[in-house]
Design an enzyme around this catalytic site. Structure first.
Site, PDB file in Angstrom:
ATOM      1  N   GLY A 110      47.402  45.327  46.639  1.00  0.00           N
ATOM      2  CA  GLY A 110      47.811  44.377  45.607  1.00  0.00           C
ATOM      3  C   GLY A 110      48.471  45.018  44.408  1.00  0.00           C
ATOM      4  N   LYS A 152      40.321  37.641  37.002  1.00  0.00           N
ATOM      5  CA  LYS A 152      39.111  36.808  36.982  1.00  0.00           C
ATOM      6  C   LYS A 152      37.852  37.493  37.471  1.00  0.00           C
ATOM      7  CE  LYS A 152      41.381  32.405  37.693  1.00  0.00           C
ATOM      8  NZ  LYS A 152      41.735  31.428  38.733  1.00  0.00           N
ATOM      9  N   ARG A 203      54.721  48.590  54.310  1.00  0.00           N
ATOM     10  CA  ARG A 203      54.007  47.957  55.417  1.00  0.00           C
ATOM     11  C   ARG A 203      54.716  48.166  56.761  1.00  0.00           C
ATOM     12  NH1 ARG A 203      51.667  42.387  52.575  1.00  0.00           N
ATOM     13  NH2 ARG A 203      49.679  43.324  52.001  1.00  0.00           N
ATOM     14  N   GLY A 250      43.719  41.489  49.387  1.00  0.00           N
ATOM     15  CA  GLY A 250      42.592  40.587  49.650  1.00  0.00           C
ATOM     16  C   GLY A 250      41.629  41.157  50.674  1.00  0.00           C
TER      17      GLY A 250
HETATM   18  P1  AMP Z   1      43.995  39.771  40.133  1.00  0.00           P
HETATM   19  O1  AMP Z   1      44.917  39.052  41.081  1.00  0.00           O
HETATM   20  O2  AMP Z   1      42.721  39.051  39.860  1.00  0.00           O
HETATM   21  O3  AMP Z   1      43.799  41.238  40.499  1.00  0.00           O
HETATM   22  O4  AMP Z   1      44.737  39.752  38.723  1.00  0.00           O
HETATM   23  C1  AMP Z   1      45.958  40.380  38.510  1.00  0.00           C
HETATM   24  C2  AMP Z   1      46.566  39.766  37.299  1.00  0.00           C
HETATM   25  O5  AMP Z   1      45.675  39.873  36.206  1.00  0.00           O
HETATM   26  C3  AMP Z   1      47.855  40.423  36.869  1.00  0.00           C
HETATM   27  O6  AMP Z   1      48.910  39.508  37.049  1.00  0.00           O
HETATM   28  C4  AMP Z   1      47.626  40.718  35.390  1.00  0.00           C
HETATM   29  O7  AMP Z   1      48.723  40.375  34.586  1.00  0.00           O
HETATM   30  C5  AMP Z   1      46.450  39.834  35.041  1.00  0.00           C
HETATM   31  N1  AMP Z   1      45.707  40.324  33.893  1.00  0.00           N
HETATM   32  C6  AMP Z   1      45.149  41.519  33.728  1.00  0.00           C
HETATM   33  N2  AMP Z   1      44.614  41.616  32.498  1.00  0.00           N
HETATM   34  C7  AMP Z   1      44.840  40.449  31.865  1.00  0.00           C
HETATM   35  C8  AMP Z   1      44.544  39.949  30.562  1.00  0.00           C
HETATM   36  N3  AMP Z   1      43.917  40.691  29.673  1.00  0.00           N
HETATM   37  N4  AMP Z   1      44.918  38.691  30.266  1.00  0.00           N
HETATM   38  C9  AMP Z   1      45.563  37.945  31.182  1.00  0.00           C
HETATM   39  N5  AMP Z   1      45.875  38.356  32.410  1.00  0.00           N
HETATM   40  C10 AMP Z   1      45.530  39.610  32.758  1.00  0.00           C
END
Ligand code: AMP
Length: 398
Positions: free
Chosen positions: A355, A202, A38, A378
């Site tokens: 990210g 999620k 950055r 984000g």
């Molecule tokens: P996000 O911030 O929504 O992009 O999510 C990123 C996070 O999702 C990372 O810390 C991953 O460890 C988690 N993640 C990815 N796949 C899984 C899974 N199958 N079960 C639990 N956490 C997950």
């Protein structure tokens, strides 16, 4: 999508005081910067303003000090490293309230071409509330405002939005222009086939992205924790896998929308599963929707890796946001690594949406194989949702 905003190329700031909002929100470990991407990304704008002969006042947030001074979140290490990167002193002018009489005096004493850095803007509680008082304080320092902080462009805070109410000239910097050009072109004017890969924890945080991308892409790949909600919606057994039961219908709606639009929606066909949420748990590979009780999906499986990689091979544009599994655990990083490798090997324009995916690509050493790695997780996600970013909207129109 052309950016209809004035940029640093539309102004010359000779002799003027220029406040530049940068994104110096870098990871620190024991006071050392562990990833300086950055900082490097901010240099072109700063150099242009120095070349103009402006008096350059840099500001940024760092982490979440929650409205009070936290020494471990001081920007002091950033001033030091920026001085080295620029080959010119970046004088750190710290104040617990970011702007006070000492800071104003330091700004008044600046000569043309000099650079100073203010303290972490989030030392002030109003910053994240876009409050007037801090916005006015910041504006009182400058004649011109430049926003080059893409990473916070999806937030309306004092230092990127509020301040523009009190400064006549507000433009965007080169990094902001570049981010929007890459992300905008990929989404609005992609060379086809256009493939988007979404992962992460999620579904709920990526609802609008899925919905918006289904109107644009040829193939949508869904991996990571969010894929288990889709799997359950399709009647599969997902054991203890991450799932958002409130989004089962949404998942079905998206599958239907994909079919109606002729978009190929690829879900994992197999998964690496564990009997505990830890790196050292027992591991097995099962077909999608066949996860026994007491087990949970932690990564995509080998067959899925191949299908996802093949989909990327023939693509001309690929956008990727979110890991394919719990990639922080080495035993469940394989799916994310294989996707990163596939992107590194394809001839397509590859855009990494910040990210975790950006971190994964860089750690694996594929950083220079990607067309563009966004500096904002984000912000890039909200951009992919088709939303207007407040930090961009606040700049003067052309
Ligand atoms: P996000 O911030 O929504 O992009 O999510 C990123 C996070 O999702 C990372 O810390 C991953 O460890 C988690 N993640 C990815 N796949 C899984 C899974 N199958 N079960 C639990 N956490 C997950």
């Amino acid at each position: 999508m052309g950016l209809n905003k004035k940029s640093v190329d539309d102004i010359n700031v000779k002799g003027q005081k220029v406040l530049v909002r940068c994104d110096f929100n870098v990871p620190l470990q024991d006071g050392k910067i562990t990833d300086e991407n950055r900082l490097v990304a901010a240099l072109p704008t700063i150099k242009k303003l120095i070349a103009d002969g402006g008096k350059i006042i840099l500001c940024s947030h760092l982490g979440k000090p929650k409205g009070e001074p936290k020494p471990e979140l001081s920007l002091a290490p950033v001033a030091k490293r920026l001085t080295e990167l620029l080959g010119q002193e970046v004088k750190f002018v710290p104040s617990p309230v970011v702007v006070d009489d000492t800071v104003k005096a330091a700004v008044d004493a600046m000569k043309d071409g000099e650079v100073i850095l203010l303290e972490n803007t989030r030392y002030r509680a109003e910053e994240t509330k876009n409050g007037d008082e801090f916005s006015k304080d910041l504006a009182s320092l400058c004649d011109v405002f430049v926003n080059d902080a893409f990473g916070t462009a999806h937030r309306a805070h004092c230092s990127n939005v509020g301040v523009t109410k009190y400064v006549d000239t507000a433009v965007v910097g080169y990094l902001m222009e570049k981010e929007i050009a890459f992300l905008g072109n990929a989404v609005e004017n992609p060379e086809r086939p256009f493939v988007a890969i979404l992962g992460g924890a999620k579904v709920s945080s990526k609802i609008s992205v899925i919905n918006n991308l289904l109107d644009k892409v040829d193939t949508l790949i869904i991996g990571g924790g969010m894929s288990y909600t889709f799997s359950k919606a399709l009647g599969g057994h997902i054991g203890n896998s991450l799932c958002e039961d409130d989004y089962l219908q949404y998942a079905l709606d998206m599958l239907k929308k994909a079919e109606e639009k002729g978009v190929k929606l690829l879900l994992p066909v197999d998964n690496r599963i564990g009997d505990d949420f830890s790196n050292d748990c027992n591991i097995q590979v099962v077909k999608r929707g066949c996860i026994p009780d007491g087990w949970e999906g932690m990564d995509i499986g080998p067959e899925t890796e191949k299908i996802f990689s093949d989909a990327v091979k023939d693509a001309k544009t690929v956008v990727w946001n979110g890991p394919m599994g719990c990639f922080e655990m080495p035993n469940f990083a394989h799916g994310t690594e294989e996707v990163a490798k596939a992107l590194a090997e394809t001839d397509a324009t590859t855009i990494i949406g910040g990210g975790d995916s950006a971190a994964a690509v860089n750690i694996l050493g594929y950083g220079d194989k990607m067309t563009h790695i966004s500096t904002g997780g984000g912000a890039s996600l909200e951009f992919l949702e088709g939303k207007e970013l407040p930090g961009v909207a606040a700049a003067n129109d052309k």
